[in-house]
Motif scaffolding. Structure first.
Motif, PDB file in Angstrom:
ATOM      1  N   THR A  30     -15.833  -1.308   1.682  1.00  0.00           N
ATOM      2  CA  THR A  30     -15.177  -0.107   2.216  1.00  0.00           C
ATOM      3  C   THR A  30     -14.619  -0.336   3.611  1.00  0.00           C
ATOM      4  O   THR A  30     -13.688   0.375   4.023  1.00  0.00           O
ATOM      5  N   SER A  31     -15.149  -1.305   4.334  1.00  0.00           N
ATOM      6  CA  SER A  31     -14.606  -1.566   5.670  1.00  0.00           C
ATOM      7  C   SER A  31     -13.235  -2.205   5.602  1.00  0.00           C
ATOM      8  O   SER A  31     -12.396  -2.002   6.475  1.00  0.00           O
ATOM      9  N   ALA A  32     -13.002  -2.996   4.547  1.00  0.00           N
ATOM     10  CA  ALA A  32     -11.705  -3.660   4.377  1.00  0.00           C
ATOM     11  C   ALA A  32     -10.861  -3.002   3.299  1.00  0.00           C
ATOM     12  O   ALA A  32      -9.725  -3.425   3.057  1.00  0.00           O
ATOM     13  N   ASN A  33     -11.432  -1.976   2.620  1.00  0.00           N
ATOM     14  CA  ASN A  33     -10.727  -1.281   1.531  1.00  0.00           C
ATOM     15  C   ASN A  33     -10.293  -2.261   0.447  1.00  0.00           C
ATOM     16  O   ASN A  33      -9.150  -2.229  -0.020  1.00  0.00           O
ATOM     17  N   THR A  34     -11.214  -3.130   0.050  1.00  0.00           N
ATOM     18  CA  THR A  34     -10.902  -4.097  -0.994  1.00  0.00           C
ATOM     19  C   THR A  34     -11.990  -4.098  -2.061  1.00  0.00           C
ATOM     20  O   THR A  34     -13.175  -3.890  -1.779  1.00  0.00           O
ATOM     21  N   LEU A  35     -11.538  -4.332  -3.277  1.00  0.00           N
ATOM     22  CA  LEU A  35     -12.432  -4.552  -4.411  1.00  0.00           C
ATOM     23  C   LEU A  35     -12.237  -6.001  -4.842  1.00  0.00           C
ATOM     24  O   LEU A  35     -11.103  -6.425  -5.093  1.00  0.00           O
ATOM     25  N   THR A  36     -13.314  -6.758  -4.930  1.00  0.00           N
ATOM     26  CA  THR A  36     -13.220  -8.172  -5.302  1.00  0.00           C
ATOM     27  C   THR A  36     -13.942  -8.399  -6.626  1.00  0.00           C
ATOM     28  O   THR A  36     -15.096  -8.001  -6.790  1.00  0.00           O
ATOM     29  N   TYR A  37     -13.234  -9.037  -7.563  1.00  0.00           N
ATOM     30  CA  TYR A  37     -13.832  -9.431  -8.832  1.00  0.00           C
ATOM     31  C   TYR A  37     -13.935 -10.950  -8.837  1.00  0.00           C
ATOM     32  O   TYR A  37     -12.927 -11.658  -8.865  1.00  0.00           O
ATOM     33  N   ASN A  61     -15.854   4.641 -11.667  1.00  0.00           N
ATOM     34  CA  ASN A  61     -16.824   5.367 -10.848  1.00  0.00           C
ATOM     35  C   ASN A  61     -16.432   5.470  -9.388  1.00  0.00           C
ATOM     36  O   ASN A  61     -17.274   5.671  -8.530  1.00  0.00           O
ATOM     37  N   PHE A  62     -15.147   5.387  -9.076  1.00  0.00           N
ATOM     38  CA  PHE A  62     -14.721   5.519  -7.688  1.00  0.00           C
ATOM     39  C   PHE A  62     -14.617   6.986  -7.288  1.00  0.00           C
ATOM     40  O   PHE A  62     -14.329   7.855  -8.112  1.00  0.00           O
ATOM     41  N   THR A  63     -14.823   7.230  -6.017  1.00  0.00           N
ATOM     42  CA  THR A  63     -14.513   8.526  -5.418  1.00  0.00           C
ATOM     43  C   THR A  63     -13.252   8.338  -4.592  1.00  0.00           C
ATOM     44  O   THR A  63     -13.203   7.507  -3.681  1.00  0.00           O
ATOM     45  N   ASN A  64     -12.217   9.130  -4.916  1.00  0.00           N
ATOM     46  CA  ASN A  64     -10.922   8.956  -4.272  1.00  0.00           C
ATOM     47  C   ASN A  64     -10.975   9.234  -2.777  1.00  0.00           C
ATOM     48  O   ASN A  64     -11.807   9.987  -2.293  1.00  0.00           O
ATOM     49  N   THR A  65     -10.016   8.668  -2.098  1.00  0.00           N
ATOM     50  CA  THR A  65      -9.800   9.009  -0.704  1.00  0.00           C
ATOM     51  C   THR A  65      -9.502  10.499  -0.568  1.00  0.00           C
ATOM     52  O   THR A  65      -9.016  11.134  -1.510  1.00  0.00           O
ATOM     53  N   ALA A  66      -9.753  11.042   0.598  1.00  0.00           N
ATOM     54  CA  ALA A  66      -9.419  12.450   0.860  1.00  0.00           C
ATOM     55  C   ALA A  66      -7.975  12.614   1.309  1.00  0.00           C
ATOM     56  O   ALA A  66      -7.503  13.736   1.477  1.00  0.00           O
ATOM     57  N   THR A  67      -7.290  11.505   1.491  1.00  0.00           N
ATOM     58  CA  THR A  67      -5.911  11.544   1.984  1.00  0.00           C
ATOM     59  C   THR A  67      -4.946  11.777   0.834  1.00  0.00           C
ATOM     60  O   THR A  67      -4.991  11.077  -0.174  1.00  0.00           O
ATOM     61  N   THR A  68      -4.089  12.764   0.977  1.00  0.00           N
ATOM     62  CA  THR A  68      -3.064  12.997  -0.030  1.00  0.00           C
ATOM     63  C   THR A  68      -1.824  12.166   0.294  1.00  0.00           C
ATOM     64  O   THR A  68      -1.688  11.613   1.378  1.00  0.00           O
ATOM     65  N   GLY A  69      -0.911  12.109  -0.673  1.00  0.00           N
ATOM     66  CA  GLY A  69       0.318  11.353  -0.474  1.00  0.00           C
ATOM     67  C   GLY A  69       0.279  10.034  -1.210  1.00  0.00           C
ATOM     68  O   GLY A  69      -0.650   9.736  -1.960  1.00  0.00           O
ATOM     69  N   PRO A  70       1.309   9.190  -1.013  1.00  0.00           N
ATOM     70  CA  PRO A  70       1.415   7.947  -1.776  1.00  0.00           C
ATOM     71  C   PRO A  70       0.321   6.955  -1.414  1.00  0.00           C
ATOM     72  O   PRO A  70       0.030   6.727  -0.246  1.00  0.00           O
ATOM     73  N   GLN A  71      -0.272   6.374  -2.457  1.00  0.00           N
ATOM     74  CA  GLN A  71      -1.324   5.367  -2.284  1.00  0.00           C
ATOM     75  C   GLN A  71      -0.889   4.100  -3.022  1.00  0.00           C
ATOM     76  O   GLN A  71      -0.480   4.160  -4.176  1.00  0.00           O
ATOM     77  N   TYR A  72      -0.996   2.978  -2.347  1.00  0.00           N
ATOM     78  CA  TYR A  72      -0.523   1.711  -2.874  1.00  0.00           C
ATOM     79  C   TYR A  72      -1.703   0.752  -3.074  1.00  0.00           C
ATOM     80  O   TYR A  72      -2.815   1.033  -2.666  1.00  0.00           O
ATOM     81  N   SER A  73      -1.420  -0.389  -3.663  1.00  0.00           N
ATOM     82  CA  SER A  73      -2.457  -1.409  -3.802  1.00  0.00           C
ATOM     83  C   SER A  73      -1.811  -2.785  -3.756  1.00  0.00           C
ATOM     84  O   SER A  73      -0.657  -2.960  -4.162  1.00  0.00           O
ATOM     85  N   THR A  74      -2.559  -3.731  -3.245  1.00  0.00           N
ATOM     86  CA  THR A  74      -2.132  -5.125  -3.225  1.00  0.00           C
ATOM     87  C   THR A  74      -3.117  -5.944  -4.049  1.00  0.00           C
ATOM     88  O   THR A  74      -4.328  -5.800  -3.902  1.00  0.00           O
ATOM     89  N   VAL A  75      -2.585  -6.782  -4.925  1.00  0.00           N
ATOM     90  CA  VAL A  75      -3.404  -7.651  -5.771  1.00  0.00           C
ATOM     91  C   VAL A  75      -3.224  -9.087  -5.291  1.00  0.00           C
ATOM     92  O   VAL A  75      -2.090  -9.542  -5.114  1.00  0.00           O
ATOM     93  N   ASN A  79     -17.705   3.923  -3.653  1.00  0.00           N
ATOM     94  CA  ASN A  79     -18.300   3.630  -4.952  1.00  0.00           C
ATOM     95  C   ASN A  79     -19.625   2.929  -4.695  1.00  0.00           C
ATOM     96  O   ASN A  79     -19.648   1.857  -4.091  1.00  0.00           O
ATOM     97  N   PRO A  80     -20.742   3.511  -5.145  1.00  0.00           N
ATOM     98  CA  PRO A  80     -22.035   2.870  -4.880  1.00  0.00           C
ATOM     99  C   PRO A  80     -22.218   1.571  -5.637  1.00  0.00           C
ATOM    100  O   PRO A  80     -22.988   0.708  -5.212  1.00  0.00           O
TER     101      PRO A  80
END
Length: 992
Positions: A771-778, A798-812, A750-751
């Protein structure tokens, strides 16, 4: 209203939305609370499903292929101690090139030793031959990658090589491997010098054989190859170069005869294991005859061990006087002692109480050296995590927090105390053999002395009584506080007959639940019904008794179910059914049945979208948390999935479609733990979910984290651009926080992240994607304190999804301004797919209502003083139980006075013909989808307090429902002209 064309009515419309309760805390880690492969113990204290054996020449070490526990065990014959040398206790295909004790085996049938003492394993249901290098403990692949028949002429360990349930493996003196490729009805050979696999011998195949083909292989001193043919009831000899077979034992007809005569004229029955000594004496397991027999080629056959009676007796005496139970494999040490496995093959009784490894000394004396006679049962009186379970199928908790487990193939109910100690509270391990009347199964006596048969579920009543589904006996049983067992319903005979409990017949009752008033509801799997026991009577609640999938929108008893596995009642009183044969979860609300989750087609899709659009595979268990989220044991997919308060489904534990044991640890991440065949669930008051994981032979616990987190994606297509990500979670700690971090799938770009929506979070701050840590900080412009329990939400675009298919998780993670962590939560999964698979976007967790703004209605009494106008209301909610729309309104006032409601509301609604002059009213002309309007063809007056106008019994579609609310005004022609105004209000209440 007024004369001529200048009469106006202005109505101000106000939309209100009822507040929603916070979501349940998010899933966290999986831990084992009961069950293990038992890595170290006394060999005679553990339960084993012994199928194959190997012994070293010195007679100091014995290896056992423990079929049921998916492990290879080693017995130190000098100390009697057993250890696990390969396998994790649950099946998978992983682990090659790593430690054998971290690898997955699946029904290992045979184990042999090569010339260097390495273990060669027929991992039957893995369709593989594997090797454990004893010096390093590393496991590697010898042959096979998946089921099939392919690879001849190529390398045995190539990805193209396929085997079909190989049951035996043997290493020839020259190092060549021979494989009993059982369900391909061939023997395969791997040439040691080249590693190339070929077909060595072919057997006549039998479609769907009850007992399978070639089982084991041995070699004589001349290099001839001998194969036991279980289906053909012969032992065949082949030259080392291959070619035609010579039958050296057996007539080809199953039976027992011929001792003292020529082996080729004797009748044998399913020969399995074979051993040939240096003098070419052949000893084999004549399995279904419950004997070991021996012969020489062209010579006489005799019985070496066993009387022909099935069982486990005779230890300390001569082996010829002992009872054996389906011996399978045998080996001999260099001192002349024989070791053989027995009791792992199915027998026509309902017990597996004879599975051990036995020894026959050089003097012919028999003894037991490993196994406690049960295949996966041990540990009572000790910690549950050190005990063995046999395919646990259901769990329940009592008020004190003790956990009860339906230990299915052990024919017992086990109890795990709050201190972790396991014991048996019902079942002696042996099922009743017909006839099975109440006295025959132990009714009236202590539950621990009673017969149970594959119990599938257990429930605890408010008074502490324990109810269980005695599935194989077609009964519901009860264990009182004094430990006495009785039958609650069922005669023992399979059937589908309602009526008095003494005569009603059940058919494989599975999941059950007990209400506070003592009513028992159960899923009668075999009759395709949900039934209940109340006031001494069994009756049908849902299902026609014929397997099918129909009836949504109608009465439950008229709906067709298929193999229901569980039934539960949520805190609101709605009934949920795990309709496993239809791959859906059904719900009964207000007397109407509907599909709650699943499409009716088996699959593993839909995470992150509406539960009704997801696919399930044989769901077998259900549970609810305190806020009404629904947990589904998606058994065929080997996961637990959660349907949240928006009706969105998430994978919260296990690997979708991949059953195994992967160790304890983080569940809400791509590297999380596996499950295998989760069953009927139970949740404790703190929100910990207990999962009987049948294929793992364990009970797992899914813990909750400090905050609840749910991850949403507007479009889950891999590489999709312009995607909105959203998170909702519940604050656990009332501490001032300055920022929140959200992990995003690896490869997300995401630019410049754009804040889309916040709820109960600051609307000003900065968003940064790392993108190096795969984190979004607010980071907030100003720190805030969120009250504990507050439901909050944020979405960014405005994100561009990963190219990897399968389950995707997130930590808050919430943090103070200084960077100190306050709360952390992990989400369930959203499945990223390709090609395009749009899932439900949630731009805001509150419900959306759209109505027209200020509406002006022109009324000319001289032309027509009776005017109706349709005001469309667009509504979107993901409430799992539907929604209701209420309306309210005030009297219209203007220059000529008032226009009053046509009635006092729905209680006194009037027909169209009775609509009077100078009156205002409404009706509902229609609702898109399957909403059920409360009013039909009648008019009611708007009331100040308001009343429900529409009740829908299901969530809206993704695009929303449109409600056509018709407002009607009728005025007298003499009413003075002018503007008459009033206020109409609309309130939508989602039903979770």
């Amino acid at each position: 209203m007024g004369r001529l064309r200048n009469a106006l009515l202005t109505i101000v419309l106000i939309a209100a939305v009822a507040a929603a309760a916070p979501a349940q805390a998010a899933p966290g880690d999986l831990a084992t609370v009961a069950g293990t492969v038992v890595p170290t113990a006394a060999a005679t204290a553990i339960g084993i499903g012994a199928r194959g054996v190997a012994v070293n020449s010195a007679g100091t070490a014995l290896w056992i292929a423990d079929q049921d526990n998916n492990a290879i065990r080693k017995v130190d014959l000098s100390t009697g101690t057993v250890t696990v040398v390969a396998g994790i206790g649950a099946p998978n295909n992983g682990g090659d090139t790593g430690a054998a004790t971290s690898a997955g085996l699946n029904n290992p049938y045979d184990v042999d030793l090569d010339g260097s003492g390495n273990l060669i394993i027929a991992s039957t249901s893995n369709h593989r031959i594997r090797k454990v290098t004893v010096s390093t403990g590393v496991i590697s692949l010898i042959a096979g990658t998946s089921d099939g028949y392919a690879g001849d002429g190529g390398l045995a360990n190539a990805s193209t090589t396929k085997l079909q349930n190989p049951a035996g493996v043997a290493v020839a003196p020259n190092g060549d491997y021979y494989i009993a490729d059982t369900d391909n009805f061939v023997v395969r050979k791997i040439t040691a010098a080249t590693g190339v696999i070929s077909t060595f011998a072919t057997f006549p195949s039998i479609a769907t054989p009850a007992i399978r083909g070639p089982e084991d292989i041995a070699f004589d001193s001349s290099g001839n190859v001998y194969v036991t043919d279980c289906v053909g009831n012969t032992i065949n000899r082949y030259a080392s170069s291959g070619g035609a077979a010579t039958v050296v034992a057996g007539t080809g007809t199953a039976g027992y005869s011929g001792d003292g005569g020529l082996a080729a004229s004797a009748m044998i029955n399913c020969p399995t294991g074979i051993y040939i000594d240096a003098t070419n004496v052949i000893t084999f397991a004549d399995s279904t005859n419950d004997r070991l027999r021996r012969f020489t080629v062209g010579g006489l056959i005799t019985t070496f061990a066993g009387t022909g009676s099935t069982g486990l007796s005779g230890d300390g005496g001569l082996a010829t006087l002992a009872a054996l139970d389906r011996p399978t494999d045998l080996d001999r040490d260099g001192l002349g002692n024989f070791y053989f496995a027995q009791g792992s093959l199915p027998i026509n009784t309902q017990t597996a109480a004879d599975s051990v490894v036995r020894k026959i000394s050089t003097l012919g004396v028999i003894s037991t050296v490993a196994g406690n006679t049960w295949r996966s049962y041990s540990g009572d009186g000790g910690q549950a995590t050190a005990a063995q379970l046999g395919h646990p199928a259901g769990a329940a908790l009592d008020a004190a927090g003790n956990l009860y487990v339906a230990d299915s193939t052990n024919n017992r109910i086990r109890k795990i105390s709050t201190t972790g100690v396991i014991s048996t509270v019902a079942g002696n391990g042996v099922a009743c053999v017909a006839p099975c009347g109440n006295a025959d199964v132990g009714d009236g006596g202590q539950a621990t002395s009673a017969n149970l048969f594959t119990p599938q579920a257990v429930a605890v009543a408010s008074n502490g009584d324990l109810y269980l589904s005695d599935t194989g006996h077609n009964r519901i049983r009860k264990v009182s506080s004094t430990g006495v067992i009785t039958t609650v319903a069922g005669t023992g005979s399979s059937g589908n007959t309602d009526g008095a409990v003494a005569t009603a017949k059940l058919s494989k009752p599975y999941g059950l639940t007990v209400t506070a008033s003592g009513v028992v509801y159960f899923a009668d799997y075999g009759s395709h019904k949900i039934r209940m026991v109340s006031a001494g009577t069994v009756s049908t609640v849902a299902g026609t008794g014929t397997a099918g999938y129909s009836g949504d929108g109608g009465a439950p008893a008229s709906a067709a179910l298929s193999k229901p596995g569980d039934v539960r009642i949520d805190p609101a009183g709605d009934m949920y059914i795990a309709d496993g044969g239809n791959d859906v979860v059904r719900r009964i609300h207000a007397g109407v049945i509907s599909t709650f989750a699943g499409t009716g087609t088996a699959g593993s899709t839909g995470d992150g979208g509406l539960a009704g659009a997801a696919t399930l595979s044989g769901p077998a268990g259900l549970e609810f948390d305190a806020t009404g989220d629904v947990y589904i044991a998606d058994t065929g997919n080997h996961v637990v999935r959660r349907v949240d308060r928006h009706g969105i489904i998430h994978n919260v534990a296990g690997k979708l479609g991949s059953g195994s044991w992967g160790g304890d640890g983080q569940a809400g991440a791509a590297t999380g733990s596996y499950l295998f065949g989760p069953g009927r669930l139970v949740m404790d008051p703190t929100g910990n979910l207990y999962i009987p994981s049948s294929g793992e032979l364990r009970v797992r616990m899914l813990t909750t984290q400090g905050t609840a987190a749910t991850f949403y994606v507007s479009d889950a297509t891999a590489t999709h651009t312009g995607t909105t990500y959203a998170w909702e979670f519940v604050a656990q700690t009332a501490t001032a926080i300055g920022k929140i971090t959200f992990t995003v799938p690896s490869g997300t770009t995401n630019p410049g992240p754009v804040l889309v929506t916040t709820v109960d979070l600051p609307t000003t701050g900065t968003l940064v994607l790392d993108t190096s840590a795969n984190t979004l900080t607010y980071t907030f412009a100003t720190p805030i304190t969120i009250p504990a329990g507050r439901h909050v939400y944020l979405s960014a675009g405005n994100f561009t999804n990963t190219a990897t298919t399968g389950p995707q998780y997130s930590t808050v993670t919430t943090l103070t301004s200084g960077g100190t962590v306050v709360d952390t939560a992990r989400s369930g999964a959203v499945s990223f797919t390709t090609p395009s698979a749009t899932v439900l976007p949630i731009p805001n967790p509150t419900e959306l209502v759209t109505v027209a703004g200020t509406t002006t209605i022109l009324v000319d009494p001289m032309i027509g003083a009776d005017v109706s106008t349709t005001m469309p209301i667009t509504l979107r909610t993901n409430a799992t139980h539907g929604y209701s729309l209420s309306v309210k309104g005030t009297t219209l006032t203007g220059p000529g006075g008032t226009i009053t409601p046509v009635s006092a509301g729905q209680a006194t609604a009037v027909s169209s013909a009775a609509f009077g002059a100078n009156r205002l009213g409404y009706t509902v002309a229609g609702v898109s989808g399957s909403g059920v309007p409360t009013l039909t063809s009648t008019y009611a007056g708007f009331t100040v307090a308001g009343e429900t106008a529409v009740t829908a019994t299901r969530p809206t579609s993704v695009t929303g429902d449109t409600i056509a609310l018709v407002t009607r005004i009728k005025v007298d022609s003499l009413l003075p002209p002018g503007v008459y105004t009033g206020t109409l209000g609309y309130t939508v209440t989602p039903s979770y």
